[in-house]
Design a protein around this motif. Structure first.
Motif, PDB file in Angstrom:
ATOM      1  N   VAL B   1       0.835  -1.196   0.000  1.00 46.55           N
ATOM      2  CA  VAL B   1       0.000   0.000   0.000  1.00 46.55           C
ATOM      3  C   VAL B   1       0.875   1.253   0.000  1.00 46.55           C
ATOM      4  N   ILE B   2       1.929   1.209   0.808  1.00 45.44           N
ATOM      5  CA  ILE B   2       2.839   2.364   0.853  1.00 45.44           C
ATOM      6  C   ILE B   2       3.464   2.589  -0.516  1.00 45.44           C
ATOM      7  N   ALA B   3       3.940   1.499  -1.138  1.00 41.90           N
ATOM      8  CA  ALA B   3       4.566   1.630  -2.453  1.00 41.90           C
ATOM      9  C   ALA B   3       3.574   2.167  -3.477  1.00 41.90           C
ATOM     10  N   THR B   4       2.322   1.744  -3.358  1.00 44.24           N
ATOM     11  CA  THR B   4       1.317   2.205  -4.305  1.00 44.24           C
ATOM     12  C   THR B   4       1.066   3.704  -4.151  1.00 44.24           C
ATOM     13  N   VAL B   6       3.179   5.880  -2.912  1.00 43.21           N
ATOM     14  CA  VAL B   6       4.377   6.574  -3.384  1.00 43.21           C
ATOM     15  C   VAL B   6       4.426   6.568  -4.911  1.00 43.21           C
ATOM     16  N   GLY B   7       4.017   5.459  -5.523  1.00 43.07           N
ATOM     17  CA  GLY B   7       4.006   5.382  -6.990  1.00 43.07           C
ATOM     18  C   GLY B   7       3.122   6.447  -7.603  1.00 43.07           C
ATOM     19  N   GLN B  37      -5.211  -2.578  12.699  1.00 46.67           N
ATOM     20  CA  GLN B  37      -5.242  -2.012  11.335  1.00 46.67           C
ATOM     21  C   GLN B  37      -5.068  -0.500  11.368  1.00 46.67           C
ATOM     22  N   TRP B  38      -5.590   0.111  12.427  1.00 52.69           N
ATOM     23  CA  TRP B  38      -5.404   1.553  12.565  1.00 52.69           C
ATOM     24  C   TRP B  38      -3.923   1.889  12.672  1.00 52.69           C
ATOM     25  N   ILE B  39      -3.228   1.105  13.457  1.00 53.18           N
ATOM     26  CA  ILE B  39      -1.786   1.363  13.622  1.00 53.18           C
ATOM     27  C   ILE B  39      -1.076   1.230  12.277  1.00 53.18           C
ATOM     28  N   VAL B  42      -2.017   4.213  10.035  1.00 53.46           N
ATOM     29  CA  VAL B  42      -1.346   5.453  10.423  1.00 53.46           C
ATOM     30  C   VAL B  42       0.127   5.403  10.045  1.00 53.46           C
ATOM     31  N   VAL B  43       0.772   4.273  10.282  1.00 50.83           N
ATOM     32  CA  VAL B  43       2.176   4.125   9.894  1.00 50.83           C
ATOM     33  C   VAL B  43       2.330   4.333   8.384  1.00 50.83           C
ATOM     34  N   ALA B  44       1.437   3.740   7.614  1.00 49.32           N
ATOM     35  CA  ALA B  44       1.516   3.881   6.157  1.00 49.32           C
ATOM     36  C   ALA B  44       1.365   5.338   5.746  1.00 49.32           C
ATOM     37  N   VAL B  45       0.379   6.014   6.332  1.00 52.86           N
ATOM     38  CA  VAL B  45       0.149   7.423   5.983  1.00 52.86           C
ATOM     39  C   VAL B  45       1.350   8.278   6.375  1.00 52.86           C
ATOM     40  N   VAL B  46       1.901   8.009   7.552  1.00 54.70           N
ATOM     41  CA  VAL B  46       3.063   8.791   8.005  1.00 54.70           C
ATOM     42  C   VAL B  46       4.256   8.551   7.088  1.00 54.70           C
ATOM     43  N   VAL B  47       4.503   7.305   6.734  1.00 55.67           N
ATOM     44  CA  VAL B  47       5.638   6.998   5.851  1.00 55.67           C
ATOM     45  C   VAL B  47       5.455   7.669   4.490  1.00 55.67           C
ATOM     46  N   VAL B  48       4.254   7.573   3.945  1.00 57.69           N
ATOM     47  CA  VAL B  48       3.990   8.197   2.648  1.00 57.69           C
ATOM     48  C   VAL B  48       4.159   9.715   2.768  1.00 57.69           C
TER      49      VAL B  48
END
Lengths: 373, 107
Positions: B1-4, B6-7, B37-39, B42-48
Motif C-alpha cells: 500500500v505504501i509503495a502504491t 508513493v508510486g 489495522q489503525w496502527i 497510520v504508519v503507512a500514511v506517516v511513511v507516505v
C-alpha cells in the motif's frame, strides 16, 4: 451392468481408462446401456437427474466427498465397505457390499431399482450428510451449487479411523482415485494424531469453467453483490436507453460506446463472485506487480530517464514533457500519458490492496462497501 | 500500500493524487478498521507523508492551490458543458474527442 436384467444407464467420469472401458463395453454388448460421459463440470445436474449413486470402490478412501454430494442430492448410495465409506453411508441411505463382488453390487442395484418408492432406503439423505457440510435440508442444494462453482469453503474436519496414530497423515493417507484430483489432506500442527482436515484445493488449482459466470449466485455471493446492482443497471440501462431513445450519433459510434460499457460487466460479475479469500489472493498478486512497477520507477527516479529512453525522434515527446519542479524534472515513468496510466493503475489497485490486507472475515463472502471495485 | 501511494505521487499525476486522497479519506473515516489495522494505516500514511515531503517532485498536487490555473486547465480539457456532451455524445466521447491531441498533454 451386465448382471442386471433391466435397461438402465451408468455414467463414468474418470478419464484415462476410457479406451479400455469402451472396449470392454462393446465386448460385453452393453453399448446401448452404458454412457461414458467424460470429465464433467455439471455433476450437480447429473446427480439431480440420477436415481442411484453407485461407486463400488475396490480400495479404501480416507473420505468420500462424492458420497456426501450424492447424499446431499438425495440419492441412495451403493458402495463397498471400505475406508471411511461406512462412516458416511449406512443402511438408512444406501447399501454397502463387499469389495470386488459385482454380484452383490448388481443385487443391491436391482433391489433399489425395483423399489422406486425408496421405502427400503431412506430418502432423507441430507440428514445423513455430515453436519459440517450440510447444515439443513435447504442448505444442501446451495452447498451443492457452491461445490460446483468451486466456491466451497469448508474445511470439514473428519476423523480418519484407518490412519495409524503418530504417523504422518500426508504420507499415509492416499485419497481415492476419484478424489485425488480434488482433495488434499492437511495435518495441522498440534492436531490429534490421525485427525486430518479435508479441504478442497480446487481453489488453488482451479480451471476456468465454461459458463461459470452465468450460474446463479450463491446466497453469500448475492448478499455480497447487493451494492453492485445499481452499477450493473446503470451500465446496461444508460447506453440502451440512449441508443433507443436519443439516437443522436452514428449508430456505429453508439455501438462502440455500448461495447465499451459491456466490457465492464464481466468484471462486475467477477467482483460479485470474489470471496474474502479471493480478494486477499488478488491483492497479493497486485501488490507484487505494484512493487515491481514502483521499484523500476524508483530506479528511473534516481538515475534519470535517459538510460531508459535514449533521445531520438520517437522519444522526443518524453523530453518535451519535462514539466515538474519548474520544468527541471521529468514525469515518471516517461511523459504525461504514461504517468497517468501508471498512477491510474496504482490508484485503481489501492482499494483491493487495502481491502485484502484488512479483511477480518474468511471465506464468508462478507465485505465492506469500500472494498468494492 | 505504501509503495502504491508513493508510486502515484512519483508519477505526479494530479488527478490520481486526488483519487488516492479520496480513497485515504474513505478508508480513514468509513473503513471500520480494528486497532491493529489503525496502527498499520497510520504508519503507512506517516511513511507516505514523509516520503512525499522529502522531494518537490512528489508535490505537484500543491499546484492545485492555484485556482486560476485549475480553472484554465479544466477549461482546456473540458470545453463542453456536461449537458452539451451528453446530448451530442450520449455514449461518451472516448479518445476521439476534440482537444485531445497528444501535443497538448505535456502542457
Amino acid at each position: 451392468v451386465a448382471l442386471l436384467d433391466r435397461r438402465w444407464r451408468a455414467g463414468r467420469r474418470r478419464i484415462g481408462v476410457r479406451e479400455e472401458l469402451s472396449r470392454r463395453i462393446h465386448s460385453l454388448g452393453l453399448a446401448s446401456r452404458v454412457q461414458l460421459l467424460g470429465d464433467r463440470d455439471d455433476a450437480g445436474r447429473l446427480l439431480a437427474s440420477a436415481d442411484i449413486y453407485c461407486q463400488p470402490n475396490d480400495g479404501p478412501e480416507p473420505f468420500g466427498l462424492s458420497f456426501v454430494e450424492a447424499l446431499a442430492a438425495g440419492l441412495p448410495v451403493v458402495s463397498t465397505m471400505l475406508g471411511a465409506i461406512p462412516e458416511i453411508v449406512d443402511d438408512t441411505c444406501g447399501v454397502l457390499v463387499a469389495p470386488r463382488a459385482p454380484e452383490e453390487v448388481a443385487s443391491a442395484l436391482s433391489q433399489l431399482l425395483g423399489d422406486p418408492s425408496g421405502d427400503s432406503v431412506s430418502r432423507t439423505a441430507p440428514a445423513r450428510a455430515p453436519r459440517r457440510l450440510v447444515t439443513s435440508p435447504g442448505e444442501s442444494t446451495r452447498w451443492q451449487t457452491r461445490s460446483q462453482t468451486h466456491d466451497i469453503h469448508h474445511p470439514c474436519s473428519r476423523r480418519v479411523s484407518r490412519l495409524p496414530a503418530g504417523r504422518d497423515p500426508i504420507a499415509q493417507v492416499r485419497p481415492g482415485r476419484h478424489h485425488r484430483r480434488r482433495l488434499h489432506l492437511r495435518h495441522r500442527p498440534g492436531q490429534l494424531p490421525g485427525h486430518v482436515d479435508v479441504f478442497d484445493v480446487r481453489r488453488r488449482h482451479r480451471r476456468p469453467v465454461p459458463g461459470q459466470l452465468w450460474k446463479p449466485l450463491t446466497p453469500a455471493q448475492r448478499l455480497g453483490s447487493h451494492d453492485l446492482r445499481i452499477w450493473v443497471a446503470v451500465l446496461i440501462g444508460w447506453p440502451v436507453l440512449l441508443f433507443i431513445a436519443f439516437p443522436t450519433d452514428n449508430p456505429l459510434v453508439q455501438a462502440v460506446g455500448l461495447r465499451a460499457n459491456a466490457f465492464l460487466l464481466p468484471f462486475l460479475l467477477f467482483g460479485a463472485r470474489l470471496t474474502s479469500d479471493d480478494v486477499k489472493e488478488l491483492a497479493l498478486y497486485l501488490a507484487v506487480l505494484n512493487l515491481a512497477a514502483v521499484a523500476l520507477a524508483t530506479v528511473e527516479f534516481f538515475i534519470g530517464i535517459e538510460p531508459f529512453y535514449p533521445m531520438n525522434d520517437v522519444t522526443d515527446i518524453i523530453y518535451r514533457s519535462r514539466d515538474l519542479v519548474g520544468r527541471t524534472a521529468y514525469r515518471i515513468p516517461a511523459c504525461f500519458s504514461s504517468a497517468h496510466a501508471f498512477a491510474g493503475a496504482m490508484a485503481m489497485t489501492l482499494p483491493v490492496l487495502i481491502g485484502g490486507g484488512s479483511s477480518r472475515t474468511r471465506g464468508s463472502g462478507k465485505r465492506r462497501c469500500w472494498r468494492r471495485p | 500500500v505504501i509503495a502504491t501511494f508513493v508510486g502515484v505521487f512519483m508519477a505526479a499525476a494530479r488527478t490520481h493524487m486526488i483519487t488516492v486522497a479520496l480513497i485515504a479519506l474513505v478508508v480513514t473515516f468509513t473503513g471500520g478498521l480494528s486497532a491493529k489495522q489503525w496502527i498499520r494505516w497510520v504508519v503507512a500514511v506517516v511513511v507516505v507523508g514523509y516520503v512525499v515531503a522529502g522531494d518537490a517532485r512528489f508535490q505537484r498536487f500543491t499546484t492545485l492551490q492555484d485556482r486560476s490555473m485549475v480553472s484554465e486547465r479544466i477549461g482546456e480539457s473540458v470545453n463542453d458543458s456536461f449537458f452539451d456532451a451528453v446530448s451530442q455524445h450520449p455514449l461518451g466521447r472516448g479518445l476521439a474527442g476534440r482537444r485531445h491531441e497528444h501535443s497538448v498533454f505535456p502542457a
